[in-house]
Structure formats: structure tokens, C-alpha cells
Design a protein around this motif. Structure first.
Motif, PDB file in Angstrom:
ATOM      1  N   SER A  64       0.845  -1.199   0.000  1.00 12.52           N
ATOM      2  CA  SER A  64       0.000   0.000   0.000  1.00 12.52           C
ATOM      3  C   SER A  64       0.869   1.234   0.000  1.00 12.52           C
ATOM      4  N   ILE A  65       0.435   2.244  -0.767  1.00 10.47           N
ATOM      5  CA  ILE A  65       1.166   3.501  -0.728  1.00 10.47           C
ATOM      6  C   ILE A  65       0.760   4.307   0.515  1.00 10.47           C
ATOM      7  N   ALA A  66      -0.240   3.783   1.267  1.00  7.61           N
ATOM      8  CA  ALA A  66      -0.654   4.442   2.511  1.00  7.61           C
ATOM      9  C   ALA A  66      -0.305   3.577   3.717  1.00  7.61           C
ATOM     10  N   ALA A  67       0.764   2.797   3.599  1.00 11.43           N
ATOM     11  CA  ALA A  67       1.115   1.850   4.662  1.00 11.43           C
ATOM     12  C   ALA A  67       1.530   2.548   5.953  1.00 11.43           C
ATOM     13  N   LYS A  68       1.968   3.773   5.835  1.00  9.91           N
ATOM     14  CA  LYS A  68       2.519   4.412   7.041  1.00  9.91           C
ATOM     15  C   LYS A  68       1.470   4.636   8.135  1.00  9.91           C
ATOM     16  N   TYR A  69       0.167   4.589   7.756  1.00 10.14           N
ATOM     17  CA  TYR A  69      -0.887   4.818   8.738  1.00 10.14           C
ATOM     18  C   TYR A  69      -1.358   3.529   9.384  1.00 10.14           C
ATOM     19  N   ASP A  70      -0.889   2.394   8.866  1.00  8.11           N
ATOM     20  CA  ASP A  70      -1.455   1.109   9.293  1.00  8.11           C
ATOM     21  C   ASP A  70      -0.337   0.072   9.293  1.00  8.11           C
ATOM     22  N   SER A  71       0.009  -0.370  10.479  1.00  9.33           N
ATOM     23  CA  SER A  71       1.159  -1.272  10.583  1.00  9.33           C
ATOM     24  C   SER A  71       0.893  -2.636   9.957  1.00  9.33           C
ATOM     25  N   ASN A  72      -0.392  -2.922   9.631  1.00  8.71           N
ATOM     26  CA  ASN A  72      -0.697  -4.201   8.973  1.00  8.71           C
ATOM     27  C   ASN A  72      -0.362  -4.186   7.485  1.00  8.71           C
TER      28      ASN A  72
END
Ligand SMILES: [Cu+2]
Ligand SMILES: [Cu+2]
Lengths: 552, 552
Positions: free
Chosen positions: A181-189
Motif C-alpha cells: 500500500s502507498i498508505a502503509a505508514k498509517y497502518d502497521s498491517n
């Protein structure tokens, strides 16, 4: 007005739409195909060469009315013979109305294989849009599977059926990511994507300047997914749907079903030192696909500066009240053409999932559409009585049909009859949804009509009844070419059968159409002029005309 | 004589030829397709319906001469238009000669997708074969890849090329194993297969009784692999090749190239309490495929009783002397038709691998064949001058061409011209092999001629020269429809151009043909009678005949 000439070659190519390489149907080496851009009134000529090795091909110009050129509608078995490998077909048509359109394959499940692109029509030269904007962003949405279309087609027509499942990825302008995900930084999963930006699967960034108004054109050519589009911190002002202006309204997000298009205006009035998420999630089906993401990049910020908060959350997939609320808000812009006050004919189309000889199918009034090898347009023009069932399919379904229980399948059959209209007839269609094979299940279906825009007179829950008549909107119903039926609900549309030709009307979900979820309409075929030879060179028309030529 | 009528539907289906499930092209739900069995002189009628979703289809009857029915040869772009999805084509032809034949797809790489089956012709009713046997075993050999044919086709026409690699499995009557061996007990490196015998990938067992003679019919429709067939402890008496009787000879094993067929007799005179291995290994290319295996099961032994020793070892892949020795031993049976003593015309065909615009191709005398969308047969009959290049391709190659070095590619081009013969002309073809793109590499190619058997006059190493003339065998050359050229060697054939029609002559390696390794021969097309409309309903013939009918 101008002639816009395109020379295209369709072929499979290796491509990685979601970072995983696969074969994808491309045009001139591009995926999605090249964007067509024209002014209303222009002629578009697409010289299409089939460079596939064994497959035929056609291209449908979704939302273009094809007045006078019904043979250019690009629907295999309906408007033309598929173009054979190595052959070239000239599509030649006028684009009448400004708006946001697209094109796509219309044979087998070739749309799903990647055969699509944008078709944007601007107002006639010298005329302006009825709203102002400083810049434009074009966004074509689709969904993507790792399993080949060939396997999907076999699975759908196997006994027992092998359903295609949910897509692996939502694509924004043909780009998406898988397993990261390019938005991985908000979600450690989530696993972060390692992208440099130059990859074929790197997101298509929306670059904007602060304090401006942008028109975002959004069209969905998904095979299956119903989508929801939202931009963090930005309201959307909806101004266009399916190439028709709508009464503008603000919304935080829009639902968009396959076959639909919208234009929304956004104002870049948020903190200019930040970027914002663009999120495209799935709805209406139990989701198993992560949202498609990209950035609204306020220039001159770096695109590597991620927004301070995570992407907007897609509304719950089964919050149908929310979906209905959005859909019901769409009305025609002031000054739009109004529907005729009366209809000449009203047909009721019951949508059911059925089992026929062990095969799972979709049926309309107990008929599951299987397209014949001879295209209807030529067959009707040359009066070939054996090309398709001359008995029209039923116009009603039993009044006592219980839409809340699974169908009994007793009378369901495969068919290819045609609903024929008198030219100029005002036709109402009441689409009626029902329970599927499984208890307590009814799906959403976006129905798309070729050759016409129609007025959406109303929607309702449960079975349509005479009492609903007064609830129909004849004042400002939106003109569209695609409309949704909600689970267990009905949708009423009206159109004027004034376009000589043969026209598909079908669920725009690719596997549903493949499983028979469509009908064929025809009107005034005797008024249709010369049909290009290549559109006739197959099936019964080829046989008849080679032995007994009548084509002028 | 009888009429043998078959009603077939071609469609993809899920199948596990080597225990791994894939989509496979089947006929009436079978893979391989049903066996056709007829007596010489019978008519065979195959009513073929294309149930594929987007692909055309044709079937070629490999080894059948199609005298008087050149339109039934089943070669797309040569003898007919591909059959469109949903349409039916009637193949109707006479089988003139007894022998072991087969049929297969001849569009794109559909043969590789699994579209093949056996075609066995017995002597005319009341006549006997010229050798005795108590029973018969029919064995159709093929090779199998896990990668879809669609991906293979794209890879071969990509820049840079993606070669298909060696097959995963050799199939015996459509059955093989992957990642396990039924002969694992002799080799601790192998994983045993857990098969019950009822699986689609369980071996096809040869059941025999002791003290009998069996005819084993062996045909190879591999896409790529050159095979070697052997049975533990049993000598093979070769009696037939490509539907022609040969002078019987004993051998421990046979080489069989794609497009070839043989009959061998075996006598079950070994220890009757044992079973024996049947092994089919690969040769001529650096191998990366385990041998295909099955058992010769001496009844009433249990099939679970494995032979005492491991399967016969396939001879070294690059022992070309051994391959030549086997091939050179094949001569015509006594009483076979002899070739005309003189030729009227001799053409030389240089086989080279080339690069054209960055694409890897095979070329013959610098022309790489790309089939046109209009089939030649109709185009020539109706004199359509634009359907293909009216200039015939070169009949010779430069005398100073160095077959031992990679080609320079200077003049190589894509083409579709035709070699045209006078009816009755005696034609010699000298096939000349050469170095490929890579230094010190030359491959084996099995060349197959449609519409004719030819005499194989001789083979040699290096470049054919006038001195070889006297070495040609005019006494008892074998009649065949497929003949191999060895690395850096030449092969000389002779045939009489007495069969009106248009005929492919090509390397039978599927990807090689796909890359242009073929030529087109034509003779006496003006004598060809009525061609079925459906064979003409595409490309230029459709266009011409729909506007201007001349078809009687
Ligand atoms: Cu649907
Ligand atoms: Cu070859």
C-alpha cells in the motif's frame, strides 16, 4: 466541426497494471488505450486493426448515440461481425454531445482483459461549458484480476460455475498496487510499496495548484466492482453524469457503478502545504479488494510528502441507504430536455439468477441472453428469419412473482429474441430486482442502454406497483445511459425509440452479461442505410449476401 | 464405402493433463479429441461448431490429401476463413489411404492448447493390411506447458522475444505427470506419484497378452519436442511411416518428430510374469523434460507390478549420428509407387533464424511468412490481386551463402508470396539448414507438406551441391508427409503437383511456424470447384463476393 482520425492496433502485451506482470489487451502499445478527444459535432474515425492471433475484436463507444451509424456501435453479434485477426474496420461516427465517455471491448470478456480507454467530448468549438474550471483531471477506473480472462470465461460457463471472485486491484487510469500500500505508514498491517514513480503501476498523481477549481472526470469501466470516490478534505460538486449536466450538488464522495461517468468540481482551498488522498473503494458487494489510491498533489509540494491523515474511509459496503441517498440526489440541470409526459409502451424486466441445465445464468423474464453468430442489425435489415428467435421475449413477468424468495427456475431458458419498437415510440422500462439463487441475497446491477440516453423516472424498494406511478419524476429526471437497480428494488426509465438500429440493454457487470444478463432492443431497422460489408461478413448475413447480394 | 459423420464442439475446459489443472482445448468435453476411424475410401464428415468465446478455430487433417476438397484442409488463412464463435463448418473429405494420421488446430498456436486427436484409416472394407497383428494400440504423443498459449503467443512476438522454453511434460494420449515420477522407485532423486489410475493424468496403460503381435500406432503432434520411443526388452519392427508402408526393419527405439507417425509391431515374447516400461524421451534439443512413461502390461499381471529394471534410457539428445542412422534406414516397402525419374523444377529453401525490426523470426530464403487475413484459396480462385504479394518468393538462395555462420539479416523481410506450380509439374525441394542467430547452433526442423505425400530422395550434411545428385535415392525412397532436416544439413524431396489447391509447407514446430517458418505452394487453383461460402466469408473474399458475387 472536424474529423478526428485515429489509427489503432489492438494486441496483447506484457504489462503490470498492479505491479504483477500479465498479458493485457492494449492499443498501440498503451494501456489503457489512447484517449479520444473531440468537440461535439466532430466526426471520429477509428481505423481499428486486429493484431490478436486468434481472437476477434470490436470496440463499443460507450455513451455515444450513433445516430445514423448503428453499425458503428461496436457490439459483436448485435451491430457488427467481430473483426477477424489481421483485418481492419473503420468506425466512423459523430459525437453529438459534450461529456465524459469511454470506449471498451464488447466481445466475450475482452473489456476485462484491458481493452478500454477514455473518450472526452468538449462543447462545440466556440461554445463553453456551463460551469467554470481552471484545470481538468481525467480518471478512468477499472478493476483487475490476476486470472486470465480466458480462464474466467471458462470458469463462468463451467458446471459447477467457478465464480471470478473479487478483483485483486482497483486501477486508476490503469494503475494500482497489489500486496502493498502507498498508505502503509498509517497502518502497521500494511506492507509499504517500493515505487520510484516511473513504474507502470505507480499511481497516477493529480497535480493541482492551490486556490483553483478543477474538473475531475470520473468514468468506471469495472468488470464487477461498484466504486466510491473521495478526496480527503475536499467536497465534490457533481455537475455531469453520463454526458448530461445535472443539477449541481455537493457531496463528500460519490458512488460510481460500472458504465457510469461523472464530472465533479473541486476547489483547492485547503492547506496548500499539504497533499491529500484520493481514495477509490469498493461497495455493494462484500469487499475483498483494497482501495485504489493516489494523491491530490498541491504544487509545488513534493509528491513524496504524504498527507497527515490516512485516506478517507470508504462507506460500509452494505449501507445501501447511503447509496440510494446519493443516487436519488441526481436530477437534471435546469433547461435539460424533459421526458414525454406519456409512454406508449411499458415493459417490465425481472432480473433473476437461475440455473439452466446445471449452468448458473442470469435471466430477464426467464430468458437468459445468448448472442447469435449473426449480428442482429444485418439479420433484421436483410430479413433473415433464422438468424434469431422471431418471437419477442416476454414484456411482463407474473404478477404474483415473489421477489423475496429464490427463483424456481422452472421456465427459464436460453434465448435471443428481440424487443421491437415502433420508431418514435415512447418506451418505459421497469427494471425489477429480485432474490438470487441464495436466500436473502439480491445484488446491485448497473443497466446500460446503447443508442439512447434515457430519463430515470424513479427508484423504489420492493416490487413496482401501480401506486408508485404518482411518485415518478417527470419534472427533472436525469438523462443517463446507465442506471442502477438496488437489491430487491425497482428502477423506472423512459426513452424515445427514435434511433434506427439494434441496441443492447444489459447489466454492465462483465460476468453478468456473459451469463446472459441483457436484452436486445430494435427500432426502425428498415430506415438504416448502407452497412459496411465487413460488419456483415459473418454468419447468416455472409451466407445470404454472398449467394444473393442485396447490400447497396 | 461409408460416410463417417461426427458432430463436434470445440471449447476450452478445465483439465489436468499432467495432474496440474489448466484450461485445455477440448472436443465434446474430451482431451485429446475423439478418435476418427474409417476405411480407406470412406467419406468423413465433421460438423464442427466453435464454442469458444472470442477465438476462431479450424482443424487440419494431417496426412489426408484432400483431393478435390482443398477447402477442407483446415488451415486458417490458406484453405479457409477461421470458423467464428458460435458458427458451424462442415468438413467433408475422403480418406484415400490406410494409415496412422491425426488432426489438429491450425490457427495461432491452438494445437499447443490441446486441439488434437487421432485419425486412423483402415484398409478398404474387405482388404487386409500387408502384415499380421493380433491387437492394436494407438498412441498420440504431445508436449505440454503450464503457461497459457495466449501468453506464449505474446512472448514469441514480443521485443525482446520470450522463448517458450522446454515443455513441462510429455503426454501419452493426453496423459503425463509433473513433479513426480511413476518410475521413482529406481531413483531416489524422484518423487513418487500418488495416482489411483482414474485421474486424467494417470498413465494410459498398454494392456497386452503374452505371445502375441501388436501394432502400435505412434503419432507426434508435439509443439516442440523431438521424441524417442522405446519399450523395455522389446524390439520394434517399423512397418509404416506417415500412412505409407515402409520396408520393415527392427530397431530398439524410434525417433519421432512432430508431424510424423509410425506403426511398429512388437511381439510379446518376454517373461510373461513381468510388465515392461514404455518410455518417450526428448531428443535434438537440450532436454529439460522428464520422459513420458507408461507400462506395457502383460495380462493378467497387475498394473501395480513395476518392471524389474528402470525405463529404457533415452539416447543422448545430441547424438545426431544416431538420429540420422535411424532416419536414413526408412525406405519404401516393396511395390510402393516410385518417384518420377526427372524433375521439372527444383527449388532451394534456406532455413534461417533472423531478426526483423528487433523481432526474432524464422525465414525461408529471407522471407518470413506472415499469413494474410484473406485465405489464399479463395483469393486465388477469385483473382484478388491485393490479398497477398503477387510476386513469388525466391526459389534459390545465394550460392555463396555461408551456412556455418549466423545470418546477417540484411535482406530478411516479412512476406506472403506463393510458389505456384503448373498442374502435374514434378517438383524437387531442397531444404537447406544453416546456422542460427547464435554461433555454432543449428536446430532440427520437421517439415510438413499439406495436400501431398512426397518422396524423400536423400539427406546430407553441409550444403547441398551438384555432386550430391548421384546420391539421391530414386529406387526406393519413402513416401512421407513430414521430413526432418538435421542441423547444418540438407534434405531433398520430390512430389508431383497434381492436387489443385493451395498448400502449406512448413516446419511443424508450432512456435517456429508462428515465427514465420513456412511457405505456401499452389497448383491448379482454376480447377478447384465450389468452395463453401463459409470458407470465403472473411477478408477480401467476403468484401469482393458480397459486392460482386461470382461463387457458383
Ligand atoms: Cu449485473
Ligand atoms: Cu522448425
Amino acid at each position: 466541426s472536424q474529423i478526428r482520425h485515429y489509427k489503432w492496433e489492438v494486441e496483447y502485451m506484457f504489462w503490470a497494471p498492479n505491479c504483477n506482470e500479465n498479458i493485457v489487451m492494449g492499443i498501440n502499445g498503451q494501456f489503457p488505450g489512447p484517449t479520444i478527444r473531440a468537440n461535439a459535432g466532430d466526426s471520429v474515425v477509428v481505423e481499428l486493426t486486429n493484431k490478436l492471433h486468434t481472437e476477434g475484436v470490436v470496440i463499443h463507444w460507450h455513451g455515444i448515440l450513433q445516430r445514423g451509424t448503428p453499425w458503428a456501435d461496436g457490439t459483436a453479434s448485435i451491430s457488427q461481425c467481430a473483426i477477424n485477426p489481421g483485418e481492419t474496420f473503420f468506425y466512423n461516427f459523430t459525437v453529438d454531445n459534450p461529456g465524459t465517455f469511454f470506449y471498451h471491448g464488447h466481445l466475450g470478456m475482452q473489456r476485462s482483459a484491458g481493452l478500454y480507454g477514455s473518450l472526452i467530448v468538449d462543447p462545440p468549438q466556440g461554445k463553453k461549458e456551463p460551469f467554470h474550471y481552471d484545470g481538468e483531471i481525467n480518471l478512468l477506473l477499472s478493476d483487475w484480476w490476476h486470472q486470465s480472462i480466458h480462464k474466467q470465461e471458462v470458469g463462468l460457463s463451467s458446471k459447477p460455475i467457478r465464480w471470478i471472485g473479487e478483483p485483486q486491484t482497483i486501477l486508476l487510469n490503469g494503475r494500482g498496487q497489489f500486496d502493498c500500500s502507498i498508505a502503509a505508514k498509517y497502518d502497521s498491517n500494511l506492507e509499504p510499496c517500493k515505487l520510484k514513480g516511473s513504474e507502470s503501476c505507480a499511481p497516477y498523481i493529480f497535480h493541482v495548484s492551490p486556490k483553483k477549481t478543477y474538473r475531475i472526470r470520473i468514468a468506471s469501466t469495472t468488470a464487477l466492482a461498484a466504486l466510491n470516490f473521495a478526496i480527503g478534505n475536499h467536497q465534490l460538486l457533481v455537475v455531469e453524469a453520463d454526458g448530461n449536466y445535472v443539477q449541481p450538488f455537493y457531496t463528500s464522495d460519490i458512488d460510481i457503478y460500472s458504465g457510469e461517468s461523472y464530472s465533479v468540481l473541486i476547489t483547492t482551498d485547503q492547506n496548500p502545504s499539504e497533499n491529500y488522498w484520493v481514495s477509490v473503494g469498493t461497495r455493494a458487494r462484500h469487499p475483498n479488494t483494497p482501495p485504489g489510491l493516489t494523491l491530490l498533489n498541491y504544487l509545488p509540494n513534493s509528491v513524496s510528502k504524504l498527507p497527515t491523515s490516512p485516506p478517507p474511509q470508504t462507506p460500509a459496503w452494505d449501507d445501501f441507504d447511503r447509496s440510494k441517498n446519493f443516487t436519488y440526489r441526481i436530477t437534471a440541470a435546469m433547461g435539460s430536455p424533459k421526458p414525454p409526459v406519456k409512454f406508449n409502451r411499458r415493459i417490465f424486466l425481472l432480473n433473476t439468477q437461475n440455473v439452466i441445465n446445471g449452468y448458473v445464468k442470469w435471466a430477464i423474464n426467464d430468458v437468459s441472453l445468448a448472442l447469435p453468430p449473426t449480428p442482429y442489425l444485418g439479420a433484421m435489415k436483410y430479413n433473415l428469419l433464422h438468424a434469431f428467435d422471431q418471437n419477442p421475449p416476454p414484456e411482463v413477468f407474473p404478477e404474483d412473482y415473489d421477489i423475496d424468495t429464490p427463483p424456481t427456475n422452472e421456465k427459464t431458458r436460453i434465448g435471443n429474441g428481440v424487443y421491437q419498437f415502433k420508431i418514435g415510440e415512447v418506451v418505459d422500462v421497469i427494471l425489477q430486482n429480485a432474490n438470487m439463487m441464495k436466500e436473502n441475497l439480491s445484488e446491485t446491477h448497473p443497466w446500460h442502454l446503447h443508442g439512447h440516453d434515457f430519463w430515470v423516472l424513479g427508484y423504489g424498494d420492493g416490487k413496482f406497483s401501480a401506486e408508485e406511478e404518482s411518485s415518478l419524476n417527470l419534472k427533472n429526471p436525469p438523462l443517463r445511459n446507465t442506471v442502477v437497480i438496488f437489491p430487491y428494488g425497482w428502477t423506472a426509465i423512459r426513452f424515445v425509440a427514435d434511433n434506427p438500429g439494434v441496441w443492447a440493454f444489459h447489466c454492465h457487470i462483465e460476468p453478468h452479461l456473459h451469463m446472459g444478463m441483457g436484452v436486445v432492443f430494435a427500432e426502425g431497422v428498415e430506415k438504416v442505410g448502407r452497412i459496411p460489408t465487413k460488419a456483415l461478413a459473418c454468419g447468416g448475413t455472409a451466407k445470404s449476401l454472398i449467394n444473393n447480394p442485396k447490400n447497396p
